[in-house]
Design an enzyme around this catalytic site. Sequence first.
Site, PDB file in Angstrom:
ATOM      1  N   LYS A 101     -22.268   3.454   6.976  1.00  0.00           N
ATOM      2  CA  LYS A 101     -22.319   3.056   5.573  1.00  0.00           C
ATOM      3  C   LYS A 101     -23.745   2.656   5.233  1.00  0.00           C
ATOM      4  O   LYS A 101     -24.334   1.799   5.895  1.00  0.00           O
ATOM      5  CB  LYS A 101     -21.351   1.894   5.310  1.00  0.00           C
ATOM      6  CG  LYS A 101     -19.900   2.241   5.587  1.00  0.00           C
ATOM      7  CD  LYS A 101     -18.978   1.048   5.354  1.00  0.00           C
ATOM      8  CE  LYS A 101     -18.879   0.712   3.892  1.00  0.00           C
ATOM      9  NZ  LYS A 101     -17.839  -0.336   3.640  1.00  0.00           N
ATOM     10  N   THR A 156     -21.130   6.700   2.462  1.00  0.00           N
ATOM     11  CA  THR A 156     -20.604   6.650   3.821  1.00  0.00           C
ATOM     12  C   THR A 156     -20.718   8.041   4.443  1.00  0.00           C
ATOM     13  O   THR A 156     -20.356   9.042   3.818  1.00  0.00           O
ATOM     14  CB  THR A 156     -19.127   6.199   3.840  1.00  0.00           C
ATOM     15  OG1 THR A 156     -19.026   4.913   3.233  1.00  0.00           O
ATOM     16  CG2 THR A 156     -18.609   6.132   5.267  1.00  0.00           C
ATOM     17  N   GLY A 202     -17.951   9.952   1.778  1.00  0.00           N
ATOM     18  CA  GLY A 202     -17.494   9.079   0.707  1.00  0.00           C
ATOM     19  C   GLY A 202     -18.647   8.361   0.054  1.00  0.00           C
ATOM     20  O   GLY A 202     -19.737   8.240   0.614  1.00  0.00           O
ATOM     21  N   ASP A 220      -9.716  -7.738  -1.324  1.00  0.00           N
ATOM     22  CA  ASP A 220      -9.729  -6.406  -1.931  1.00  0.00           C
ATOM     23  C   ASP A 220      -8.695  -5.497  -1.272  1.00  0.00           C
ATOM     24  O   ASP A 220      -8.985  -4.349  -0.925  1.00  0.00           O
ATOM     25  CB  ASP A 220     -11.128  -5.784  -1.835  1.00  0.00           C
ATOM     26  CG  ASP A 220     -11.338  -4.660  -2.866  1.00  0.00           C
ATOM     27  OD1 ASP A 220     -10.512  -4.555  -3.798  1.00  0.00           O
ATOM     28  OD2 ASP A 220     -12.316  -3.912  -2.737  1.00  0.00           O
ATOM     29  N   GLY A 273     -19.389   5.043  -3.126  1.00  0.00           N
ATOM     30  CA  GLY A 273     -18.812   4.034  -3.999  1.00  0.00           C
ATOM     31  C   GLY A 273     -19.883   3.223  -4.650  1.00  0.00           C
ATOM     32  O   GLY A 273     -21.054   3.636  -4.711  1.00  0.00           O
ATOM     33  N   GLY A 274     -19.456   2.033  -5.130  1.00  0.00           N
ATOM     34  CA  GLY A 274     -20.397   1.203  -5.869  1.00  0.00           C
ATOM     35  C   GLY A 274     -21.552   0.702  -5.042  1.00  0.00           C
ATOM     36  O   GLY A 274     -22.627   0.440  -5.562  1.00  0.00           O
ATOM     37  N   PHE A 275     -21.330   0.531  -3.733  1.00  0.00           N
ATOM     38  CA  PHE A 275     -22.379  -0.046  -2.890  1.00  0.00           C
ATOM     39  C   PHE A 275     -23.245   1.013  -2.221  1.00  0.00           C
ATOM     40  O   PHE A 275     -24.343   0.698  -1.773  1.00  0.00           O
ATOM     41  CB  PHE A 275     -21.762  -0.923  -1.803  1.00  0.00           C
ATOM     42  CG  PHE A 275     -21.295  -2.267  -2.301  1.00  0.00           C
ATOM     43  CD1 PHE A 275     -21.360  -2.591  -3.637  1.00  0.00           C
ATOM     44  CD2 PHE A 275     -20.779  -3.198  -1.425  1.00  0.00           C
ATOM     45  CE1 PHE A 275     -20.923  -3.821  -4.106  1.00  0.00           C
ATOM     46  CE2 PHE A 275     -20.344  -4.434  -1.875  1.00  0.00           C
ATOM     47  CZ  PHE A 275     -20.411  -4.744  -3.220  1.00  0.00           C
ATOM     48  N   GLY A 276     -22.771   2.216  -2.089  1.00  0.00           N
ATOM     49  CA  GLY A 276     -23.578   3.203  -1.387  1.00  0.00           C
ATOM     50  C   GLY A 276     -22.785   4.396  -0.914  1.00  0.00           C
ATOM     51  O   GLY A 276     -21.770   4.770  -1.507  1.00  0.00           O
TER      52      GLY A 276
END
Length: 511
Positions: free
Chosen positions: A64, A47, A40, A159, A42-45
């Site tokens: 992560k 996984t 996976g 969230d 996303g915006g932060f990095g």
Amino acid sequence: MSLCFNPTCRHENPKDIVSCERCGQSLKLGARYRGLREIGSGGFGITYLGIDESETNHPPCAIKQFSPHRTNDAQVSSGLFRREAQSLQVLNHPQIPKFLAYFYIDEQQYLIQEFIPGETLEQELAARGVFGESQIRDILNQILPILQYLHAKNLIHRDVKPANIISRTSDKRLFLVDFGATKLHTGTNLAKTGTSIGTAEFVAPEQLRGKAVFASDLYSLGVTCIYLLTNTSPFNLVDGDNNWVWRDWLGENTVSSQLAEVLDGLIAPGLSNRYTSASAALKDLNQPRKAKNVYGNYLWFGSAIAALIALFYGFKTTQESSKIEPPTSPTQPIIRPSNLEVIKLLSIYVNVQNTSYLDKGKFLEKLSGLIALPSHYFEVQVINNHGVQIAAIPRQSDSYGYVAVLWGGKMSDADTKRQQNWQPKDPTDYGTFSIPNFRKTPSNYVTRVSYCESIQTTTEPPLLSTVGDSLPLSSDELPCPQGYAFSLGIIDAIGKLAATTVPAVITPIQK
């Protein structure tokens, strides 16, 4: 395969080597965690699925990696990533992934967590379409207790959304994930405007203004549910006056008025009209609804044997006149046939606890000779100073669980008056059984019992029931644990057993 964590390399190496064959960087974090493949981003990095090579069986884990180049504000995002690690370290809940480790290596951050194999609710919606009422009830019954746990620790998730709820493949248990937005709720920060964070479609109005509170998480969970019911963006579920019109988007999906009222209480835009606690929403969600009175208004006081016989024959007569189907709603009394072998032992343990309390004024924390069956095992838990819960927990995932909740105390003049004046508030309020004392020496104590059955098949132990200090008269005052409901099926089974069997003797442990 062993992936290189170097952001400028990402080389896929043979699985057993120690250093990347291209850039030379170590392939293991903390000399133990190895990345296998990306699962996976996303915006932060990114996984990764990883393994812990320090353990003999190499258990899987989720790794992560924070990637500052993926964000517009690397400093803020880096702080949120660290906050997630800090939040997870203080959490210990069976439906929150366990924190394993945090590393800061070569200006790169890594968070290691328990790996939960399964699909997010967002993925399930895409694969199988809209959710039905029973699925939504299950989501609420599983996620609300998690939020209750977080809020008790003064944490706001901020969230909650379908993409952050994972359904574990093995047992469909739900896990709440992604704690990067979590905020500590204190008395001093309520009036302060902070950073607006979260996914806009699911965020409460006050959170958009940077003033998140506990009820903000409840709002997000409610919006998650109406999104899963309609498969429509929450932005489309409001009209031009900002009123919710989610019912208009249900199509052929149906929702009971009770569940609809709970959802409306979760997604109310104004805080004054919204649920303020997860426990309040759970109570309304699992509250019995009004139903046709096919059993009569029994008052369960006096002789328990007389009450059992009356209910048994009344129930049998109703069965003969019209076929009764299992309940379609968890708020209705459960009337499905119950496992006689399990109920026989459960009633024996109830009798032992009843005798102990009438003799000594206390329930037993343990029972000697607690018998385990091939289908169920038993668990005894004392509740405060006034109650005990005896649970028959299934071993197979296609079985139902059974619970007896007992209350004990001294009966006052006020209790006697309440008992004489009590009337059921609606036909579904069956009251609580009174366990009589047929002995030469009268007891100074009295006991009550409520028999419960799991709403759905389960292998999970039930949560602990709540028992008040005063004599319970109604089912509200001696409620079943979460996920369970009052069971006429158990009463029917006890009636059959009373007519054919002699109770066995279980010797209590003396304390």
